[in-house]
Design an enzyme around this catalytic site. Structure first.
Site, PDB file in Angstrom:
ATOM      1  N   HIS A 306      53.411  29.790  -2.012  1.00 39.20           N
ATOM      2  CA  HIS A 306      53.300  28.448  -2.599  1.00 39.20           C
ATOM      3  C   HIS A 306      53.466  27.410  -1.500  1.00 39.20           C
ATOM      4  O   HIS A 306      54.222  27.594  -0.564  1.00 39.20           O
ATOM      5  CB  HIS A 306      54.401  28.234  -3.650  1.00 39.20           C
ATOM      6  N   ASP A 363      51.446  31.957 -11.285  1.00 31.89           N
ATOM      7  CA  ASP A 363      50.241  32.697 -11.687  1.00 31.89           C
ATOM      8  C   ASP A 363      50.432  34.202 -11.687  1.00 31.89           C
ATOM      9  O   ASP A 363      49.550  34.933 -12.150  1.00 31.89           O
ATOM     10  CB  ASP A 363      49.097  32.331 -10.729  1.00 31.89           C
TER      11      ASP A 363
END
Ligand code: SDX
Length: 427
Positions: A306, A363
């Protein structure tokens, strides 16, 4: 904490203000730098650049903290629901019972697509990806309510509550209309009763005579939408703000955000995770080979890493435990969940991932629940967009209310210097 910084360039020093946010983040204010020194700052990808001051969402990437309007995501996931979080994000406060009931009723009235919008979805090319259909459908929706998208900021702000309710209500209907078109089924009108997610699941999948929607399913979907509702200045939200800064209406700003979310490095990752897990499963690999290929840079462990979180994404933690409950409620086992678990277990102990602070993100687990619910993989990012809509809308409103200037970044030119035109004979 100091509120001044000095920059020395040659024998000149420039004084720059430093300001602090409510969570003690500090920023160097460079708004006068170019005028004073001729210098601009350079930060391709904006990883170290604050584009705005915002009160919507706070993230601490090192500590894995996420809060909507000051409320921690884990507490909201446990105690709140998606439509209540929509109002929290849009208005900055948790709604009263009356406010929530009125919003739920307004959303329910908008959940049926205007015939011309339905017709536009059904006439889009068969090869159009569901994300392309969603963005186009949003623009078509605005065309059915021109008084809500005038590009006159004052008017669009005045009508914003209706526009927001309409968009939040219509995105599931647009998604369901496209899905039924793809499966060759007729559009299914919304239920006269049922909550937001029950309605959406019914519009997507119900056949005549089906039993009512399993409440565990709608609860799991509500949680997924809630967890996706906002995430400060991510790629699609920054895109929404960029478009809004030019004075464009909420429908146009969100249609642009939908396009930004589509990319596999952003919202498209939930589709990529499932494809990755299915490929690993079909290849008979237990995940070890794939991890090795990711470490060699031959592939990416989708759903990992991320730009902001250098710790476990708090949303992934919540979804990981929700996976068990959802699959149990559905009475299905999922071989790819076992693979996901193993990938996570191996990666979290491997120096390659540890050194790069790569952890599961939102996700990594969401797609497993969505696949178990029966959503086609190519609709996963559409579901992300439905969840993210209130966040995009809250940021549109924040830009519109603060009347910020149009966003216009600078650049450092690296192209050709001045040169004279040559006729084609001389080239
Ligand atoms: C979302 O911004 C948001 O808030 C987004 C989001 C939201 O709610 O809006 O949280 C939603 O977009 C989540 C992210 C979904 N994307 C993915 O899961 C795709 C896989 N992840 C990566 O592509 C990547 O981690 C990013 C794009 C998410 C972040 O990339 P960065 O921070 O720019 O990291 P990088 O590409 O510079 O990589 C740094 C290093 C590199 O290795 P070296 O060159 O140092 O040797 O880490 C490696 C990368 O190769 N790396 C990975 C990896 N992610 C980074 N290696 C293997 N697998 C990965 N997933």
């Amino acid at each position: 904490m100091s509120d001044k910084a000095t920059l020395s360039l040659g024998d000149t020093t420039y004084s720059l203000n430093v300001f602090t946010g409510t969570e003690n983040e500090q920023a160097l204010d460079v708004r006068q730098l170019r005028k004073d020194s001729g210098l601009i700052t350079f930060d391709d990808g904006y990883g170290n650049t604050g584009s705005c001051e915002s009160s919507v969402t706070y993230i601490d990437g090192d500590k894995g903290i996420l809060r909507y309007r000051g409320y921690d995501i884990a507490e909201l996931a446990k105690k709140s629901n998606f439509l209540e979080v929509c109002l929290l994000l849009l208005n900055g406060e948790l709604p009263s019972k009356e406010e929530l009931t009125s919003f739920e009723q307004k959303v329910a009235t908008f959940q049926n697509l205007p015939p011309e919008v339905l017709q536009s979805v059904q006439s889009m090319p068969a090869g159009l990806h569901p994300m392309g259909s969603l963005g186009s459908g949003l623009q078509a929706l605005g065309g059915s309510f021109p008084h809500l998208c005038t590009n006159d900021r004052a008017k669009d702000l005045e009508n914003f509550d209706d526009a927001a309710a309409l968009i939040i209500a219509s995105l599931p209907a647009l998604a369901a209309a496209n899905h039924r078109k793809m499966t060759g089924e007729d559009y299914k009108h919304p239920l006269s009763s049922g909550n937001y997610c029950e309605n959406f699941l019914s519009m997507m999948f119900s056949q005549e005579g089906d039993s009512p929607i399993n409440p565990s399913l709608s609860k799991a979907l509500d949680l997924i939408f809630l967890l996706h509702a906002d995430h400060e200045q991510n790629c699609s939200t920054s895109t929404c703000r960029m478009i809004a800064s030019g004075g464009a209406n909420p429908f146009a700003s969100l249609a642009g955000a939908v396009s930004a979310l589509w990319g596999p490095l952003h919202g498209g990752a939930n589709m990529a995770v499932i494809n990755m897990l299915n490929d690993i499963h079909q290849s008979g690999d237990d995940g070890s080979k794939f991890i090795q290929s990711a470490k060699e840079g031959k592939s990416r462990l989708m759903g990992f890493g991320h730009r902001v979180y250098r710790n476990y994404d708090p949303r992934a933690k919540i979804l990981k435990s929700a996976c068990d409950q959802a699959l149990e409620a559905l009475g299905v086992s999922s071989p790819i969940l076992d693979i996901a678990r193993r990938l996570e277990e191996v990666a979290l102990q491997d120096p390659y991932f540890i050194d790069r602070k790569l952890y599961p993100n939102v996700d990594f687990y969401s797609g497993i629940i969505l696949q178990a619910m029966g959503f086609p993989t190519n609709t996963f990012t559409v579901l992300f967009a439905i969840g993210r809509a209130p966040g995009w809308l809250a940021h549109w409103k924040e830009i519109a209310q603060t009347g910020k200037k149009i966003h216009r970044p600078r650049q450092i030119y690296q192209g050709s210097n001045l040169r004279d035109y040559k006729t084609i004979e001389d080239r």
